[in-house]
Write an enzyme that holds these catalytic residues in place. Structure first.
Site, short mmCIF file in Angstrom:
data_model
loop_
_atom_site.label_atom_id
_atom_site.label_comp_id
_atom_site.label_asym_id
_atom_site.label_seq_id
_atom_site.Cartn_x
_atom_site.Cartn_y
_atom_site.Cartn_z
N ARG A 1 70.87 116.75 21.14
CA ARG A 1 70.49 116.23 22.46
C ARG A 1 71.66 115.54 23.14
NH1 ARG A 1 64.52 113.39 21.75
NH2 ARG A 1 63.44 115.17 20.79
N ILE B 1 69.26 114.89 16.40
CA ILE B 1 69.44 114.12 17.62
C ILE B 1 70.79 114.41 18.26
CG2 ILE B 1 70.31 112.11 16.38
CD1 ILE B 1 68.21 112.09 19.62
N ALA B 2 71.78 114.79 17.46
CA ALA B 2 73.11 115.09 18.02
C ALA B 2 73.05 116.27 18.97
CB ALA B 2 74.10 115.36 16.89
N ALA C 1 73.16 115.88 12.80
CA ALA C 1 71.73 115.56 12.86
C ALA C 1 71.08 116.19 14.09
CB ALA C 1 71.54 114.04 12.90
N LYS D 1 69.89 104.17 16.83
CA LYS D 1 68.98 103.11 16.39
C LYS D 1 68.37 103.51 15.05
CE LYS D 1 65.55 105.93 17.16
NZ LYS D 1 64.80 106.43 15.99
N HIS E 1 74.51 103.60 9.09
CA HIS E 1 74.92 103.20 10.43
C HIS E 1 75.98 102.10 10.40
CE1 HIS E 1 71.06 104.76 12.62
NE2 HIS E 1 71.75 105.72 12.00
#
Length: 331
Positions: free
Chosen positions: A17, A14-15, A12, A95, A77
């Site tokens: 980052r 966000i990964a 993803a 989250k 999740h």
């Protein structure tokens, strides 16, 4: 002490980052598992960060990693957090931690059974700027808190974005409003009740949501949305009997960007500059130390249960139009 070894489930955005932050925190990233190992996106992620694709998600859990980072779609999740814990791995989960408080409570149970560290990935609460805001509030520098207002929103243009999919746990509250709720909890503790209203898509996703959190003598409101059509907006204001504090960020600012706190009192306006800091790296360093028993775990899974109780109540209120009390027994 041996180097902490991370595995990642999914490639993803966000990964990207978290990988440099993991390395900044002194860890190695040794494995990534993806749904389709032959996809162009997976290969590009692997090549960019120099992380081998070991196969699918379960292959990461079967590999020699100490911890697993889960940035999968929201509905994935909880099942993969449980699977990672049962595989003997420490788990950092994006989250929202789960889709409701009952699911989060199951993580609490399994984490206790396995003795592994599990945490929801809220980087802002490790950033010096938000810790400074908390200090100012809790020390009483602003007097008694009367109002807290926050906002986090942006324009999410792509109709194919997974955040528009209700079956995958999409929605503005889960994606950005959760930051507002988490920051408020960090400052004031747990609310007593909530009210909310939302604008819903035809597919049942909250395109925007406004909520209130009840704290006795303090009025707390927040707004979040995907349909704002303006650049990313993140704001936090705290009004007390002695002064007002304004900050332009609710979620984590860029690692190279300082944050300015504007404090207004009867004596005038004072600006306090908080230096640039990588909150992701600080979060990861804390998690790794907690996993090794070298640090007290500040945010165990029980904290995520409390967070999900508030989100559950906000969604219930937005759907029913009623005030919803937050009961611990709701899990």
């Amino acid at each position: 002490m041996t180097t902490f070894r991370w595995g990642i489930l999914g490639a993803a955005r966000i990964a990207s980052r978290l990988v440099p932050a993991m390395r900044e925190a002194g860890a190695e990233v040794v494995a990534v598992g993806v749904r389709n190992p032959s996809s162009e996106h997976a290969r590009a992620f692997s090549e960019k960060w120099g992380i081998p694709i070991v196969g699918g998600y379960q292959d990461v859990l079967n590999s020699a990693v100490d911890g697993v980072y889960i940035p999968l779609p929201n509905d994935q999740h909880q099942p993969w957090t449980l699977a990672a814990l049962r595989a003997g791995k420490h788990v950092l989960t994006e989250k929202p931690y789960t889709l409701n408080a009952a699911q989060a409570q199951e993580v609490v149970t399994v984490a206790a059974q396995t003795g592994k560290t599990a945490m929801e990935a809220f980087a802002p609460r490790f950033h010096p700027y938000l810790l400074r805001v908390r200090d100012l509030v809790q020390r009483g520098d602003l007097g008694e808190v009367r109002v807290v207002r926050s906002a986090f929103g942006f324009g999410l243009g792509s109709p194919d974005d997974i955040r528009w999919d209700a079956t995958k746990g999409g929605g503005a509250l889960y994606d950005v409003g959760t930051y507002c709720v988490n920051a408020t909890r960090l400052l004031l503790g747990e609310p007593q009740a909530v009210t909310a209203q939302a604008l819903w898509t035809a597919g049942g996703v909250d395109a925007s949501l406004s909520g209130t959190l009840e704290y006795g003598s303090a009025l707390v409101t927040f707004d979040c949305g995907f349909n704002w059509g303006i650049p990313d907006t993140q704001r936090l204001t705290v009004i007390g009997t002695r002064g007002t504090l304004d900050v332009t960020y609710v979620s984590s600012p860029a690692a190279d960007m300082p944050v300015i706190l504007k404090i207004t009192t009867s004596g005038g306006v004072q600006e306090e500059h908080i230096g640039a800091s990588n909150a992701y790296a600080q979060m990861l360093a804390h998690f790794q130390n907690a996993a090794r028993g070298a640090d007290v775990h500040l945010y165990p899974p029980a904290d995520a249960v409390a967070q999900m109780r508030v989100l559950d109540a906000l969604y219930e209120s937005a759907r029913t139009g009623k005030r919803v009390e937050i009961m611990e027994s709701a899990t």
